[in-house]
Every structure is written in structure tokens, then in C-alpha cells.
Design a protein around this motif. Sequence first.
Motif, PDB file in Angstrom:
ATOM      1  N   LEU A  40       0.991  -1.171   0.430  1.00  0.00           N
ATOM      2  CA  LEU A  40       0.437   0.035   0.150  1.00  0.00           C
ATOM      3  C   LEU A  40       0.913   1.212   0.413  1.00  0.00           C
ATOM      4  CD1 LEU A  40      -3.017   1.854  -0.089  1.00  0.00           C
ATOM      5  CD2 LEU A  40      -3.046   0.874   2.661  1.00  0.00           C
ATOM      6  N   GLY A  41       0.962   1.992  -1.412  1.00  0.00           N
ATOM      7  CA  GLY A  41       1.763   3.046  -1.543  1.00  0.00           C
ATOM      8  C   GLY A  41       1.694   4.214  -1.081  1.00  0.00           C
ATOM      9  N   GLY A  42       2.734   5.304  -0.449  1.00  0.00           N
ATOM     10  CA  GLY A  42       2.114   6.042  -0.508  1.00  0.00           C
ATOM     11  C   GLY A  42       3.850   6.880  -0.288  1.00  0.00           C
ATOM     12  N   ASP A  43       3.621   8.456  -0.643  1.00  0.00           N
ATOM     13  CA  ASP A  43       5.168   9.324  -0.681  1.00  0.00           C
ATOM     14  C   ASP A  43       5.420   9.435   0.603  1.00  0.00           C
ATOM     15  OD1 ASP A  43       6.474  11.351  -0.739  1.00  0.00           O
ATOM     16  OD2 ASP A  43       5.612  12.564  -2.006  1.00  0.00           O
ATOM     17  N   ALA A  44       6.634   8.642   0.463  1.00  0.00           N
ATOM     18  CA  ALA A  44       7.852   8.335   1.806  1.00  0.00           C
ATOM     19  C   ALA A  44       7.296   9.821   2.708  1.00  0.00           C
ATOM     20  CB  ALA A  44       8.857   7.381   2.184  1.00  0.00           C
ATOM     21  N   THR A  45       7.593  10.970   1.567  1.00  0.00           N
ATOM     22  CA  THR A  45       7.950  12.235   2.483  1.00  0.00           C
ATOM     23  C   THR A  45       6.896  13.210   2.526  1.00  0.00           C
ATOM     24  OG1 THR A  45       8.164  12.913   0.167  1.00  0.00           O
ATOM     25  CG2 THR A  45      10.357  12.333   0.714  1.00  0.00           C
ATOM     26  N   ASP A  46       6.097  12.786   2.333  1.00  0.00           N
ATOM     27  CA  ASP A  46       4.508  13.542   2.798  1.00  0.00           C
ATOM     28  C   ASP A  46       3.829  12.936   3.632  1.00  0.00           C
ATOM     29  OD1 ASP A  46       2.189  14.307   2.877  1.00  0.00           O
ATOM     30  OD2 ASP A  46       1.238  14.282   0.755  1.00  0.00           O
ATOM     31  N   ALA A  49       0.233  11.576   3.425  1.00  0.00           N
ATOM     32  CA  ALA A  49       0.259  10.471   3.671  1.00  0.00           C
ATOM     33  C   ALA A  49       0.283   9.615   3.970  1.00  0.00           C
ATOM     34  CB  ALA A  49       1.054  10.525   1.732  1.00  0.00           C
ATOM     35  N   VAL A  50       1.711   9.294   4.765  1.00  0.00           N
ATOM     36  CA  VAL A  50       1.955   9.044   5.372  1.00  0.00           C
ATOM     37  C   VAL A  50       0.565   7.489   6.328  1.00  0.00           C
ATOM     38  CG1 VAL A  50       3.388   7.005   7.149  1.00  0.00           C
ATOM     39  CG2 VAL A  50       3.949   8.218   4.768  1.00  0.00           C
ATOM     40  N   ALA A  51       0.046   9.187   6.866  1.00  0.00           N
ATOM     41  CA  ALA A  51      -0.400   9.011   8.340  1.00  0.00           C
ATOM     42  C   ALA A  51      -2.067   8.212   7.300  1.00  0.00           C
ATOM     43  CB  ALA A  51      -1.293  10.841   8.338  1.00  0.00           C
ATOM     44  N   ALA A  52      -2.187   8.667   5.917  1.00  0.00           N
ATOM     45  CA  ALA A  52      -3.664   8.153   5.267  1.00  0.00           C
ATOM     46  C   ALA A  52      -3.072   6.291   5.624  1.00  0.00           C
ATOM     47  CB  ALA A  52      -3.695   8.719   4.473  1.00  0.00           C
ATOM     48  N   ILE A  53      -2.206   6.420   5.817  1.00  0.00           N
ATOM     49  CA  ILE A  53      -1.653   4.942   4.743  1.00  0.00           C
ATOM     50  C   ILE A  53      -2.332   4.131   6.477  1.00  0.00           C
ATOM     51  CG2 ILE A  53       0.130   2.633   4.698  1.00  0.00           C
ATOM     52  CD1 ILE A  53       1.868   5.028   3.461  1.00  0.00           C
ATOM     53  N   SER A 110       9.191  11.247   6.129  1.00  0.00           N
ATOM     54  CA  SER A 110       7.997  11.580   7.037  1.00  0.00           C
ATOM     55  C   SER A 110       8.859  10.993   7.824  1.00  0.00           C
ATOM     56  CB  SER A 110       7.068  10.869   6.253  1.00  0.00           C
ATOM     57  OG  SER A 110       6.176  10.996   7.920  1.00  0.00           O
ATOM     58  N   ASP A 111       8.514  11.636   9.605  1.00  0.00           N
ATOM     59  CA  ASP A 111       8.786  11.161  11.086  1.00  0.00           C
ATOM     60  C   ASP A 111       8.214   9.715  11.290  1.00  0.00           C
ATOM     61  OD1 ASP A 111      10.530  12.777  12.097  1.00  0.00           O
ATOM     62  OD2 ASP A 111       9.387  14.264  12.847  1.00  0.00           O
ATOM     63  N   LEU A 112       6.448   9.752  10.241  1.00  0.00           N
ATOM     64  CA  LEU A 112       5.941   8.396  10.810  1.00  0.00           C
ATOM     65  C   LEU A 112       6.309   7.309   9.624  1.00  0.00           C
ATOM     66  CD1 LEU A 112       2.344   9.860  10.570  1.00  0.00           C
ATOM     67  CD2 LEU A 112       3.729   9.219  12.406  1.00  0.00           C
ATOM     68  N   VAL A 113       7.599   7.256   8.724  1.00  0.00           N
ATOM     69  CA  VAL A 113       7.936   6.675   8.616  1.00  0.00           C
ATOM     70  C   VAL A 113       8.727   5.764   9.440  1.00  0.00           C
ATOM     71  CG1 VAL A 113       9.630   5.827   6.392  1.00  0.00           C
ATOM     72  CG2 VAL A 113       7.412   7.559   5.622  1.00  0.00           C
TER      73      VAL A 113
END
Length: 325
Positions: A40-46, A49-53, A110-113
Motif C-alpha cells: 500500500l504505497g504512499g509518498d514517504a516524504t509526505d 500521505a503516510v498518515a493516510a496509509i 516523514s517522521d511517521l515512516v
Amino acid sequence: MTVADTTEVLAADAGGIARAAALLADGRLVALPTETVYGLGGDATDGAAVAAIFAAKDRPRFNPLIVHVHDADAARALARFDTAAERLADAFWPGPLTLVLPVRDGAGLSDLVTAGLPTVAIRVPEHPVARAILNAARRPVAAPSANRSGRISPTTAAHVLDGLSGRIAAVVDAGPCGVGVESTIVRTGPKPALLRPGGLPAEAVEACLGHPLAQPDPGAEGVSAPGQLASHYAPEAAVRLDAVTAEPGEVHLGFGPVAGDLSLSASGDLTEAAANLFAHLRRLDARGAGRIAVAPIPDRGLGRAINDRLRRAAAPRGSGASALG
Ligand code: TXA
Ligand code: MG
């Protein structure tokens, strides 16, 4: 949350690949085929987007995610490689091997990654469609398996749609995955360790390194089992939860109607709050207060993930294992 009423099913051809890359660049979520499982891909710098994953997966915790890049040079821009890492990347990339490496300052992830860890898990997938999408997207792509939390990992586009239809922008259908289990995760450094057995046999890794892999030490490692973090992001300051008002000496992290010194989301949007969480905690921590008071966060959707991280941050220090929820 970046949701779509209908999830586009894209063909694994030039048009589908271009569309997938454009959606990713736009901060949308795209399930993509890899040789292991659909990710489930999302922009790792956004951060949004990562929160949406996490929201799309209904994942209650911010486990660190694997970052997918097109080639080893792109990986070197994000993380520092020692000799062992170089050797493994040279031997097994592209392929079902994930390396956990020290993240570079200014990598832009993103810190979430990374879930606030000083390391990042990186993989260069072998699947030609994944490679084409990464090449076209020109950005690192965070991608856990494309299933709802707690469900079986998907190895076809239909599996992906079973769990995520209507929750993600698109899935690229390239037929069944070749490997069918997630990548092998190895942490390099002085004593390379196997963090997760997976699609690349550990024996092949050991043969390449010329010595056996260590078992991870849960205390020192921060990871006791796949997806289980014994150590958690905690600010320097103490943390007090469910604080509608701040006490003297506290800085206040707000949410919704509770304004605070800095708000996770003034409008009460949990996805925005999740995207802001680590950065805001860091920012408040940098003010040097003894304690961060945090407004109540609803315990639903991403709020459960936010509260989970906040509870870990508020748990007595030096009790990593007992802080595991
Ligand atoms: O095959 C795969 O690896 C699939 C496909 C889509 O590429 N991806 C996948 O990603 O399984 P994900 O994000 O679900 O894997 C996350 C796991 C965590 O549960 C944790 O075990 C490990 O990767 N991990 C990620 N970052 C880490 C870190 N900094 N330190 C230690 N382990 C980490
Ligand atoms: Mg998974």
C-alpha cells in the motif's frame, strides 16, 4: 484521510504506471505489485500521505514502514551504508531484502515512516511494475502490505480490493506476486541481525556475509518481533494526557476545541493530527518545558494510533517492555 469513493484498477502497462506515479506524487495512496506482496504505497516524504496509509489499513499503531526506492543510489541518499550493507545490497537488490540502516540527516522522510527511530528500513523491489512506478514517481514510497490491519497479506489485486476498495485511490493489477511472503529484514551494523524472516532465505544472507546472523536483542534493538517496538518515541519532557488546560510549567499540545500552544489539528481532523504528531511533540519538546500536556484525542480511527503513541510517550521511562501495548 485520502480516501476515494471508488478505487481505480489500473493495468500494469505504460498508462497505468504513469497514472500510479501521478497519484503518488499527488499524495494519494496506490496499491502496487511487488514480488513479495502487494504494497500500500504512499509518498514517504509526505506526512499526510503516510498518515493516510495507517488510516486506510485501520492500523492502530504507528509501526515503522518499509521505504521502497528504485535503486541503491536512491537508498544511499536516505541512509548510511556500512560494508556489510553495501555487500548485501550488491548481492540481493533488487529483491526481497529489506535493510535497516541509520537514517541520514535531512533525508526528508516523514517522521511517521520511521516512527521516530534513528533507523529506516529500505528495500529495492525486483518486480518490474514496482520498479517502473518508483522510477516514474521519483520519490521514496512507503509501503506496508496492502491489507487491513490483522488480515492476511494480499498477493493479488483482488485481495487488495477485498480489504481496501473505496479506501485507496488505485491498485495496479499485475497478477499474482511471485514470492508471496514479505521481504526478509536485516539490520546491519557491527552485528548484523535478522529482524524478520522473509522472501530471501537467511542462509543466503549469511553465506554472503560469511557469518551467521545474530538474533535481535529486544531491549537494545527496539524490535522484539516484526511490528513490535519495545522502545518508543518519547520526548525529553514528561507527558500528561487528557489535559483540557495546562498547569504551570507545562506546554500544551492542543486538538480540536482545545487550542493549546500548538494544535495537532484545530479542526479536529485525526489524519492531520497523526501527520503532525511527532513533529509537534519535537517542537514543544524543544521549548524545554518539564512536561507536555496533551489535549484529549478521540479514541477512534487514527486517534487510537495517536493515543497509543502518546501513552507510550507518557509511560514511565526506562520501561520499554512494559510500555508495549
Ligand atoms: O515484502 C515486504 O517487505 C512488503 C512489501 C509491500 O514490500 N512490505 C512490508 O512492509 O512488509 P511493512 O511496512 O509492513 O514492514 C514493516 C516492518 C515492521 O513491522 C518492522 O518489523 C520492520 O518493518 N521495520 C521497519 N522499520 C524498521 C526499523 N527502523 N527498525 C526495525 N524494524 C523496522
Ligand atoms: Mg503486513
